[in-house]
Design a protein around this motif. Sequence first.
Motif, short mmCIF file in Angstrom:
data_model
loop_
_atom_site.label_atom_id
_atom_site.label_comp_id
_atom_site.label_asym_id
_atom_site.label_seq_id
_atom_site.Cartn_x
_atom_site.Cartn_y
_atom_site.Cartn_z
N LYS A 295 6.78 5.35 5.71
CA LYS A 295 7.47 4.17 5.60
C LYS A 295 6.53 3.10 6.34
O LYS A 295 6.34 2.04 5.40
N GLU A 296 5.88 3.42 7.04
CA GLU A 296 4.94 2.21 7.72
C GLU A 296 3.86 1.82 7.16
O GLU A 296 3.37 1.03 6.80
N ALA A 297 3.28 3.01 6.41
CA ALA A 297 2.02 3.02 5.73
C ALA A 297 2.19 2.27 4.41
O ALA A 297 1.51 1.46 3.64
N PHE A 298 3.55 2.67 3.60
CA PHE A 298 3.91 2.06 2.44
C PHE A 298 4.07 0.51 2.61
O PHE A 298 3.84 -0.24 1.76
N GLU A 299 4.65 0.21 3.77
CA GLU A 299 4.81 -1.49 4.24
C GLU A 299 3.48 -2.11 4.10
O GLU A 299 3.47 -3.18 3.70
N LEU A 300 2.60 -1.30 4.73
CA LEU A 300 1.55 -2.11 5.21
C LEU A 300 0.36 -1.97 3.99
O LEU A 300 0.01 -3.14 3.69
N PHE A 302 1.14 -1.01 0.70
CA PHE A 302 1.51 -1.48 -0.64
C PHE A 302 2.25 -2.80 -0.51
O PHE A 302 2.22 -3.61 -1.42
N GLU A 303 3.47 -2.87 0.27
CA GLU A 303 4.33 -3.91 0.26
C GLU A 303 3.52 -5.13 0.51
O GLU A 303 3.57 -6.27 0.02
N ASP A 304 2.70 -5.21 1.97
CA ASP A 304 2.22 -6.13 2.41
C ASP A 304 0.76 -6.57 1.60
O ASP A 304 0.64 -7.61 0.82
N GLN A 305 0.26 -5.51 1.34
CA GLN A 305 -1.46 -5.80 0.63
C GLN A 305 -1.15 -5.95 -1.00
O GLN A 305 -2.02 -6.95 -1.33
N MET A 306 -0.56 -5.22 -1.42
CA MET A 306 -0.37 -5.30 -3.11
C MET A 306 0.84 -6.35 -3.49
O MET A 306 0.25 -7.33 -4.07
N LEU A 307 1.95 -5.91 -2.92
CA LEU A 307 2.99 -7.05 -3.47
C LEU A 307 2.73 -8.32 -3.14
O LEU A 307 2.98 -9.50 -3.62
N GLY A 308 2.37 -8.41 -1.65
CA GLY A 308 2.38 -9.73 -1.05
C GLY A 308 0.83 -10.29 -1.41
O GLY A 308 0.97 -11.68 -1.62
N GLY A 309 -0.24 -9.61 -1.42
CA GLY A 309 -1.39 -10.08 -1.46
C GLY A 309 -2.22 -10.23 -3.32
O GLY A 309 -2.25 -11.28 -3.65
N LEU A 310 -1.87 -8.88 -3.92
CA LEU A 310 -2.58 -8.76 -5.11
C LEU A 310 -1.44 -9.53 -6.20
O LEU A 310 -2.18 -10.41 -7.19
N PHE A 311 -0.49 -9.07 -6.29
CA PHE A 311 0.36 -9.49 -7.51
C PHE A 311 0.94 -11.34 -7.48
O PHE A 311 0.64 -11.59 -8.56
N PRO A 312 0.86 -11.88 -6.53
CA PRO A 312 0.75 -13.22 -6.78
C PRO A 312 -0.43 -13.71 -7.34
O PRO A 312 -0.32 -14.70 -8.13
N ASP A 313 -1.57 -13.38 -7.43
CA ASP A 313 -2.68 -13.61 -7.94
C ASP A 313 -2.63 -13.27 -9.42
O ASP A 313 -3.15 -13.97 -10.40
N LEU A 314 -2.06 -11.74 -9.69
CA LEU A 314 -2.03 -11.51 -11.02
C LEU A 314 -1.16 -12.34 -11.91
O LEU A 314 -0.82 -12.47 -13.13
N ASP A 315 -0.02 -13.07 -11.11
CA ASP A 315 0.87 -14.04 -11.86
C ASP A 315 0.31 -15.13 -12.59
O ASP A 315 0.84 -15.45 -13.73
#
Length: 511
Positions: A295-300, A302-315
């Motif tokens: 859970k902690e790894a998924f949050e760090l 995926f949720e923080d780095q990818m959903l929070g970091g990458l996808f806003p750029d790809l938007d």
Amino acid sequence: MTQAMPRKRKLPLKERYALLTRDLDWQPSYVGKEQLYPYTSYEGIKVHDWDGWSDPFRLTVDAYYKYQAEKDKRLYAVLDSFAQSQGHLALSDASYLNAIKLFIQGVTPLEYAAHRHFAYLARYLEGPAPRFAALCQSVDELRHAQTQIHTISNYNKYYGGFHSWSKMHDRVWYLSVPKSLFDDAMSAGPFEFLISISFSFEYLLTNLLFVPFMSGASFNGDMPTMSFGFSAQSDESRHMTLGLEAIKFLLEQDEANVPIIQGWIDKWFWRAYRMSALVAGMMDYMLPKPVMSWKEAFELYFEDQMLGGLFPDLDFYGIKPPRHVGDAIAEKDHLSHQVYKILHNFSFAAAFTTSTPTEEHSRWLASQYPDTYQQLYQPVWDRHRRIEAAGGRVFFQGLPQLCQVCQIPMAFTETDDPARISFRRSDYRGETFHTCSNGCQWVFEREPEKYVQAWLPVHQIYQGHCGGPTVPDVLAWYGIQDGDNGEYQGSPDARSWADWHASNPSPAPER
Ligand code: FE
Ligand code: ZN
């Protein structure tokens, strides 16, 4: 007096790289472009200018081999001293090696498959720069397969489960989860492969898939695995960059590419995420000294780095987060527990061993999963412990139904009801097919003609293709030998471990 020869001027790296990737390319004169590159048009991707591809690494062949040779030297020095000093005795516990059995059976063959497919891209992509990047990655992946085999072979001398990993990868039920994913990618077109493996796998999920194994190794005294992890790390960052470059290049080339790529992201996020369920079970249950929870790894990662970091750029390009990402988030409190229950129930037919978590480990799980563990999963393990205290051990006799897409036994629950198995049904050409989740059902219905051909291990056993009708027949066909499988407590690995440490109370020195 001899006259000094005029020094040859060395070109700057940028120019050397351009000469290597662009100016060595040529226009075909006696075959058409379509004959030379027959696979880059049928997926519907439009590329107007292959020179728009820029490789930020600008790696030349001489530099590449120099770096790789230095890394190999360091790795093999570690392996030598490990073998000579009986380093395996300094592991946290022999049960730790179950994670490494899963790795060599499940992951190493994928490295080799990646080597093969990047070699294909190195031939068939139209642009010289991406062709060269694919060539380098192909060589990297071959090196990864080799260094992993050499590293992990150190354990084959002393422990079960390491001897037939390549055959097992092709045959054993839980290994068809990673194998079928890669087969799916390799049988797709070249652009879909880039989005599936370079982007979704290497960029979106690589930290979630590899870091747990490598930090697990460092926490549990496995120097060799840690060392090959380090020696692959700089390659990995190049591969991630290739993934990101590939997606940005394709999105910039033509607006018509956007919906095609979105469909691939939606599909491949879910495929790769579903496979990561095996990693989730490994992280939370197989490491005697756990690193961090799934859970902690998924949050760090995926949720923080990818959903929070990458996808806003790809938007900016019109790309949205993967379609079923909400289901993955909703499952994070459940995934590892549900998958380890499957492995625990069926490890009599696996090439690793399992055991009920100790009370201490159970307390750790409760602290990591305050909302679900004590309510839903701990009671199950308590019951197993009571049965085992009375001399029993529960193995599920019978074959589970598998998901037609991810091939994991149907044991996941509805995201809004942990008491109900999630079970989806689709009809295609008068036949019924079952999937484990909204994500897998969506993937199936998008390309049913592909997934109806799935080699489902359970169906294959029932059809008589796996050595015979009894469990011993199938295990023999899998290449599983006595001691590879079943319960860890009392297993040959556990007994040798106890003997070695009893006869040698201070084994290899602590690092
Ligand atoms: Fe690799
Ligand atoms: Zn599934």
